[in-house]
Design a protein around this motif. Structure first.
Motif, PDB file in Angstrom:
ATOM      1  N   THR A 147      37.444 -28.092 -38.986  1.00  0.00           N
ATOM      2  CA  THR A 147      37.426 -26.859 -39.764  1.00  0.00           C
ATOM      3  C   THR A 147      36.262 -26.946 -40.715  1.00  0.00           C
ATOM      4  O   THR A 147      36.168 -27.892 -41.506  1.00  0.00           O
ATOM      5  CB  THR A 147      38.739 -26.651 -40.540  1.00  0.00           C
ATOM      6  N   VAL A 148      35.353 -25.995 -40.621  1.00  0.00           N
ATOM      7  CA  VAL A 148      34.255 -25.878 -41.575  1.00  0.00           C
ATOM      8  C   VAL A 148      34.604 -24.692 -42.462  1.00  0.00           C
ATOM      9  O   VAL A 148      34.904 -23.609 -41.965  1.00  0.00           O
ATOM     10  CB  VAL A 148      32.895 -25.657 -40.870  1.00  0.00           C
ATOM     11  N   TRP A 149      34.597 -24.911 -43.761  1.00  0.00           N
ATOM     12  CA  TRP A 149      34.969 -23.860 -44.704  1.00  0.00           C
ATOM     13  C   TRP A 149      33.820 -23.599 -45.665  1.00  0.00           C
ATOM     14  O   TRP A 149      32.945 -24.453 -45.865  1.00  0.00           O
ATOM     15  CB  TRP A 149      36.238 -24.246 -45.478  1.00  0.00           C
ATOM     16  N   ALA A 150      33.838 -22.424 -46.245  1.00  0.00           N
ATOM     17  CA  ALA A 150      32.837 -22.046 -47.244  1.00  0.00           C
ATOM     18  C   ALA A 150      33.476 -21.069 -48.215  1.00  0.00           C
ATOM     19  O   ALA A 150      34.436 -20.371 -47.875  1.00  0.00           O
ATOM     20  CB  ALA A 150      31.621 -21.406 -46.575  1.00  0.00           C
ATOM     21  N   GLU A 151      32.957 -21.034 -49.407  1.00  0.00           N
ATOM     22  CA  GLU A 151      33.374 -20.043 -50.386  1.00  0.00           C
ATOM     23  C   GLU A 151      32.142 -19.313 -50.898  1.00  0.00           C
ATOM     24  O   GLU A 151      31.112 -19.939 -51.158  1.00  0.00           O
ATOM     25  CB  GLU A 151      34.094 -20.699 -51.571  1.00  0.00           C
ATOM     26  N   VAL A 152      32.262 -18.005 -51.021  1.00  0.00           N
ATOM     27  CA  VAL A 152      31.214 -17.192 -51.623  1.00  0.00           C
ATOM     28  C   VAL A 152      31.821 -16.473 -52.817  1.00  0.00           C
ATOM     29  O   VAL A 152      33.017 -16.189 -52.845  1.00  0.00           O
ATOM     30  CB  VAL A 152      30.590 -16.181 -50.624  1.00  0.00           C
TER      31      VAL A 152
END
Length: 181
Positions: A147-152
């Motif tokens: 799982t690759v996650w990101a927050e903007v």
């Protein structure tokens, strides 16, 4: 003059809704057909609940991470799947892309930022895009799934997309940082 008959078009499969892992989130499962990228971009915009002129960072990150899952993991094999999840919060938007792990017979790899010193690599700098657009990102998992996650940062109502420097300044003020889990 010869008449050439067109090949029948195969319909693009529809995504399947799945349960999100985050409260208030939306999640879908896509198949391995690269034509699904267009659908995934539209879904990302809708799931972000942002006006179109503010959704570009979310859409770009989903596009890059979904493309990577099809290109570099077992999700790109026939019958492979990728899960996409977006959870919009008051101050940020969480994005996660879960693939089906390392393809059979391939060495296990992990998402990483390439550098100019990585010789002989014709592509692979897309995570730099994610790194520049997100205020935080990371990955977790093993050979069966990643799982690759990101927050903007969620722009204020009526505001255009925040520039990355401003978004990072706001995030650092809140104590978030980039890390692998």
């Amino acid at each position: 003059m010869a008449i050439v008959l067109a090949q029948p078009c195969t319909p693009v499969p529809l995504p399947r809704r799945i349960l999100p892992t985050r409260p208030g989130g939306c999640a879908v499962e896509y198949g391995s057909d690269p034509r699904l990228l267009k659908q995934a971009r539209r879904w990302a915009w809708t799931a972000s609940r942002l006006p179109r002129d503010q959704a570009d960072p979310v859409v770009s990150i989903v596009d890059e991470l979904f493309s990577n899952s099809l290109r570099h993991t077992a999700s790109g094999l026939s019958h492979g799947t990728t899960w996409l999840e977006i959870a919009p919060y008051a101050d940020r938007i969480y994005i996660a892309v879960t693939d089906r792990g390392t393809p059979p017979g391939c060495p296990s790899g992990e998402p990483r930022l390439l550098t100019a010193d990585d010789d002989g690599v014709p592509s692979g700098f897309g995570l730099h895009l994610v790194d520049r657009l997100a205020v935080a990102w990371g990955w977790f998992g093993g050979s069966q799934c990643h799982t690759v996650w990101a927050e903007v940062v969620r722009p204020a109502t009526g505001q255009k997309t925040l520039c990355v420097a401003e978004a990072r300044r706001l995030t650092q003020a809140r104590g978030r940082r980039k890390e692998n889990l």
